[in-house]
Scaffold this active site. Structure first.
Site, PDB file in Angstrom:
ATOM      1  N   THR A 177     -26.980 -14.230   3.952  1.00  0.00           N
ATOM      2  CA  THR A 177     -25.785 -15.058   4.137  1.00  0.00           C
ATOM      3  C   THR A 177     -26.278 -16.465   4.486  1.00  0.00           C
ATOM      4  OG1 THR A 177     -25.728 -14.568   6.480  1.00  0.00           O
ATOM      5  CG2 THR A 177     -24.454 -13.134   5.053  1.00  0.00           C
ATOM      6  N   TRP A 229      -2.318 -19.351  17.356  1.00  0.00           N
ATOM      7  CA  TRP A 229      -3.192 -19.701  16.248  1.00  0.00           C
ATOM      8  C   TRP A 229      -2.457 -20.520  15.194  1.00  0.00           C
ATOM      9  CZ3 TRP A 229      -5.499 -14.160  15.267  1.00  0.00           C
ATOM     10  CH2 TRP A 229      -6.471 -13.909  16.252  1.00  0.00           C
ATOM     11  N   GLU A 247     -21.610  -9.515   2.109  1.00  0.00           N
ATOM     12  CA  GLU A 247     -21.715  -8.176   2.700  1.00  0.00           C
ATOM     13  C   GLU A 247     -20.860  -7.139   1.989  1.00  0.00           C
ATOM     14  OE1 GLU A 247     -21.410 -11.000   4.296  1.00  0.00           O
ATOM     15  OE2 GLU A 247     -22.342 -11.005   6.278  1.00  0.00           O
ATOM     16  N   LYS A 284      -6.886 -22.971  17.731  1.00  0.00           N
ATOM     17  CA  LYS A 284      -6.149 -22.309  18.821  1.00  0.00           C
ATOM     18  C   LYS A 284      -5.463 -23.368  19.663  1.00  0.00           C
ATOM     19  CE  LYS A 284      -9.040 -18.246  19.145  1.00  0.00           C
ATOM     20  NZ  LYS A 284     -10.402 -18.636  18.775  1.00  0.00           N
TER      21      LYS A 284
HETATM   22  P1  ADP Z   1     -20.945 -17.903   2.869  1.00  0.00           P
HETATM   23  O1  ADP Z   1     -20.893 -17.320   4.258  1.00  0.00           O
HETATM   24  O2  ADP Z   1     -22.215 -18.537   2.522  1.00  0.00           O
HETATM   25  O3  ADP Z   1     -19.758 -18.734   2.529  1.00  0.00           O
HETATM   26  P2  ADP Z   1     -19.897 -15.553   1.592  1.00  0.00           P
HETATM   27  O4  ADP Z   1     -19.537 -15.706   0.172  1.00  0.00           O
HETATM   28  O5  ADP Z   1     -20.453 -14.262   2.006  1.00  0.00           O
HETATM   29  O6  ADP Z   1     -20.924 -16.662   1.890  1.00  0.00           O
HETATM   30  O7  ADP Z   1     -18.628 -15.886   2.445  1.00  0.00           O
HETATM   31  C1  ADP Z   1     -17.621 -14.943   2.650  1.00  0.00           C
HETATM   32  C2  ADP Z   1     -16.449 -15.585   3.311  1.00  0.00           C
HETATM   33  O8  ADP Z   1     -15.828 -16.510   2.422  1.00  0.00           O
HETATM   34  C3  ADP Z   1     -15.349 -14.640   3.704  1.00  0.00           C
HETATM   35  O9  ADP Z   1     -15.617 -13.998   4.918  1.00  0.00           O
HETATM   36  C4  ADP Z   1     -14.156 -15.570   3.782  1.00  0.00           C
HETATM   37  O10 ADP Z   1     -14.116 -16.258   5.028  1.00  0.00           O
HETATM   38  C5  ADP Z   1     -14.443 -16.575   2.698  1.00  0.00           C
HETATM   39  N1  ADP Z   1     -13.666 -16.223   1.502  1.00  0.00           N
HETATM   40  C6  ADP Z   1     -14.087 -15.511   0.438  1.00  0.00           C
HETATM   41  N2  ADP Z   1     -13.111 -15.413  -0.481  1.00  0.00           N
HETATM   42  C7  ADP Z   1     -12.029 -16.062   0.008  1.00  0.00           C
HETATM   43  C8  ADP Z   1     -10.701 -16.320  -0.452  1.00  0.00           C
HETATM   44  N3  ADP Z   1     -10.273 -15.900  -1.625  1.00  0.00           N
HETATM   45  N4  ADP Z   1      -9.884 -17.023   0.357  1.00  0.00           N
HETATM   46  C9  ADP Z   1     -10.291 -17.475   1.550  1.00  0.00           C
HETATM   47  N5  ADP Z   1     -11.524 -17.283   2.039  1.00  0.00           N
HETATM   48  C10 ADP Z   1     -12.389 -16.582   1.288  1.00  0.00           C
END
Ligand code: ADP
Length: 543
Positions: free
Chosen positions: A185, A446, A330, A441
Site C-alpha cells: 500500500t 461527521w 487489500e 469532525k
Molecule cells: P492507496 O492507499 O494507495 O490509495 P488503494 O487503492 O489500496 O491504495 O486505496 C484504497 C482506498 O481508496 C479505499 O480504502 C478507499 O478509501 C479509496 N477508494 C477506492 N475506491 C473508491 C471509490 N470508488 N470511492 C471512494 N473511495 C474509494
C-alpha cells in the site's frame, strides 16, 4: 461426508495456458517508450512467459523468491506476471511514484532478488544502488539495441534472457495457496504494508471480475488499463482479460488526456479503467475536440477514489456507461460492483445517476459490514454510518512480515478493517462518507467531504476540488473547500457557497474557499488530502 469431486489447485499459469489455446490471436498492443506501437497476442505472451520462467530458473530463482517489477503498462510487464508466478516465485510490483524512503523500505522489506525495470526508471535504481540489498540483480526490460550505458552493475537485457531459452517448458504444479504477488500500500502514514496474494485468491478474483464486469470482457473487445500494473494488479485485468479473450491496449508511460484519447480512438477501445483524475484529463481533451468521445468507447470503470456525479453525467451524456466501483490493494481489489443491473438499470435517469455515485453493491463471496467505534454492527438502512469491514477469499488476512499491522487489521469475526467510513442500504448499495483519516469532525458530528465535493464539482466553473478539515478551537475541525477553477474562470466564494446551500445543513457547509492551480496527487494518482491538510494546517478560517 465430503463430496467426491476432484480437488485441483487453482493456478495462475492455467490462465495464460488457456488463452494460448482458446484465444491465441487476440491482440496485446503496447505503446513503447520509443513512442512506437508494439503488437503481440496471447499465444506469443504465453510462449515468451514460459521462456522467461526458464530464464528465471537459470538465474537461480526459487519458489517463494520475490522478483520485483518497476515498470509501466506494457507486454513485458504482462509476461512477468505469468513468468514469475508460474514457477511459484512472487511478483512484487513496485510503485515508481513511492518516495525514496518508501521505495528503499519496500525493496529491503521484500528482499527482492531481481528487479525488472523499464528504461525510464534507470535513474531511480542508480540513486538507490547503495540503499537496496547488494545481492539484488537488475534486468532492463528492453531490446539489445535499446540497452543504454548506465551505472547499474552487471545489468541484464530482458530480450537476451528470452532469446537464450526455448519455450519447451511446463509450469510446475503446487499448492494453490502458494503466494503469487506482492503489492505494498502506498502508506501515506507510516511504512507501506505488503499485501501478499495467492494463486487461489488471484484466480477466484479473476473469475469474480469476469462475472461482474462481463460487459468489458469478451473476445473482440478491447480494454485500455490506465490503472497501472503496479497498482493492485491493475484491478485484475491481467488475469480476467486472458481468461475471457479480451484484447488489451497498454498506454506505456503516456497517461495524459491527449495520448489516452489517441489510443482509445486508434484502436476503437471498448472499455477503459482508471482513477477519476485520469478521466478528468480525458474529459478536458474531449471538450477541446468539440465534445466528440473516442470512437468505440462504450464503458469506463472508475475507482480508487469517489467519482463525482458531474464526471459520471458528462460521460453518460456522451453515451459512455460509467461503472463506479470500490476496492483496495487489500481486496484484490474488487470489493463491490457498481454495474447497475435490473431493476435499477430501469429506473429514471436521475435516480440511476444517484445510484452511480454510490460505491456499488455487495458481490458474491465478499461480505461487508459496518460497525460503530465499539465494533457493534450497525443496521444496513442507508442512514447509519460506520467503519467498513470486509471478509472473503480475495481479502487480505494480514500483511507480509508485519505481525503488528496484521493483528490490528483483523477483528474478532475475521473481518478486515478497511479504514473507510460508510453506510450500506437495504439493497446492498455501499456509500462511502470518507476515509476515516479524511473525515471532518465538527462539534462531535461527521461531515462527509465526498458529498460536499460532489456538489461543488457540479458548478460549471469548477474543474476539480477537495474538501479538507481545518483545526478549529471551538468545533475541533471545520471544512475548507479547495477549488481548482475551470480554465479562464474564478467562481467567487459567495457563488460557490450559494451553489452548495440547500443541499447541506448549515453546520456542514464549508467555512471558507481557497483556490489552487492544481491539486497534489498521491502515488496512485488520487488527490492527496494529506498534502493539502499539511499545507493549510495553520490556515485561519474567514468566519
Ligand atoms: P492507496 O492507499 O494507495 O490509495 P488503494 O487503492 O489500496 O491504495 O486505496 C484504497 C482506498 O481508496 C479505499 O480504502 C478507499 O478509501 C479509496 N477508494 C477506492 N475506491 C473508491 C471509490 N470508488 N470511492 C471512494 N473511495 C474509494
Amino acid at each position: 461426508m465430503h463430496g467426491m469431486m476432484m480437488n485441483r489447485p487453482l493456478r495462475i499459469a492455467d490462465i495464460i495456458t488457456l488463452a494460448e489455446k482458446i484465444h491465441p490471436n487476440e491482440e496485446i498492443i503496447s505503446k513503447t517508450l520509443q513512442g512506437t506501437l508494439h503488437t503481440t497476442n496471447y499465444a506469443e505472451i504465453a510462449l515468451r512467459s514460459r521462456q522467461m520462467s526458464k530464464a528465471l530458473i537459470s538465474l537461480g530463482v526459487k519458489m517463494g523468491d520475490r522478483i520485483a517489477t518497476l515498470a509501466w503498462n506494457g507486454f513485458r510487464h504482462l509476461e512477468l506476471y505469468f513468468a514469475i508466478s508460474g514457477i511459484g516465485a512472487i511478483c512484487h510490483t513496485i510503485n515508481p511514484r513511492l518516495s525514496s524512503e518508501q521505495m528503499t523500505y519496500v525493496v529491503n522489506h521484500a528482499e527482492d532478488k531481481l528487479i525488472f525495470l523499464d528504461l525510464t526508471f534507470i535513474p531511480i535504481i542508480e540513486a538507490h544502488l547503495d540503499k537496496f540489498p547488494s545481492s539484488t540483480k537488475y534486468v532492463l526490460m528492453a531490446e539489445k539495441e535499446h540497452m543504454p550505458e548506465c551505472k547499474i552493475p552487471n545489468v541484464i537485457c530482458y530480450e537476451d534472457l528470452i532469446e537464450k531459452e526455448s519455450s519447451d517448458f511446463e509450469w510446475p504444479e503446487f499448492d494453490e495457496n502458494t503466494a503469487s504477488g506482492l503489492c505494498y500500500t502506498s502508506g501515506t502514514t507510516g511504512n507501506p504494508k505488503g499485501v501478499l496474494y495467492s494463486h487461489r485468491s488471484t484466480v477466484l478474483h479473476a473469475l469474480i471480475q469476469c462475472f461482474y464486469n462481463a460487459g468489458s470482457f469478451s473476445p473482440k473487445k478491447k480494454i485500455l488499463p490506465i490503472v497501472p500494473l503496479f497498482h493492485a494488479n491493475a484491478w485484475g485485468i491481467p488475469y480476467s482479460a486472458p481468461i475471457s479473450g479480451t484484447s488489451l491496449v497498454f498506454p506505456g508511460a503516456n497517461l495524459d488526456g491527449k495520448s489516452v484519447y489517441d489510443l482509445l480512438e486508434k484502436y476503437s477501445v471498448n472499455s477503459a479503467w482508471g482513477v477519476p483524475t485520469v478521466w478528468m484529463g480525458l474529459l478536458e481533451e474531449i471538450s477541446q475536440r468539440g465534445g466528440k468521445k473516442p470512437d468505440g468507447l462504450e464503458e469506463m470503470l472508475v475507482g480508487g477514489s469517489a467519482a463525482a456525479k458531474s464526471l459520471i453525467e458528462a460521460f453518460e451524456n456522451m453515451g459512455v456507461r460509467v461503472i463506479h466501483a470500490w476496492g483496495m490493494t487489500e481486496t484484490s481489489p474488487l470489493g463491490t460492483s457498481g454495474r447497475l443491473i435490473s431493476p435499477f438499470s430501469e429506473l429514471p435517469v436521475e435516480e440511476q445517476r444517484h445510484l452511480q455515485t454510490s460505491q456499488g453493491r455487495k458481490i458474491f463471496m465478499v461480505d461487508l459490514k459496518i460497525v460503530d467505534d465499539n465494533g457493534k454492527r450497525l443496521p444496513e438502512d442507508g442512514n447509519n454510518i460506520g467503519n467498513l469491514y470486509i471478509r472473503g477469499n480475495t481479502i487480505a488476512g494480514g500483511y507480509y512480515n508485519n505481525e503488528e499491522a496484521s493483528k490490528a487489521a483483523i477483528d474478532d469475526e475475521g473481518y478486515f478493517g478497511t479504514g473507510d467510513v460508510a453506510s450500506i442500504d437495504e439493497q446492498g448499495f455501499l456509500r462511502l462518507t470518507d476515509r476515516a483519516k479524511d473525515l471532518i469532525k465538527s462539534g462531535g458530528e461527521w461531515i462527509s467531504s465526498i458529498d460536499l465535493e460532489n456538489r461543488a464539482m457540479s458548478h460549471p466553473d469548477v474543474e476539480n476540488c477537495a474538501v479538507i478539515a481545518i483545526p478549529h478551537e471551538k468545533w475541533d475541525e471545520r471544512p475548507l473547500l479547495v477549488v481548482v477553477p475551470a480554465e479562464g474562470k474564478k467562481p467567487s466564494k459567495e457563488e460557490l457557497i450559494k451553489h452548495l446551500e440547500g443541499h447541506f445543513a448549515k453546520w456542514q457547509m464549508p467555512d471558507d474557499v481557497v483556490y489552487e492551480d492544481e491539486l497534489p496527487l498521491t502515488a496512485t494518482g488520487k488527490v492527496s488530502k494529506l498534502t493539502l491538510r499539511q499545507k493549510y494546517e495553520n490556515y485561519t478560517l474567514a468566519s
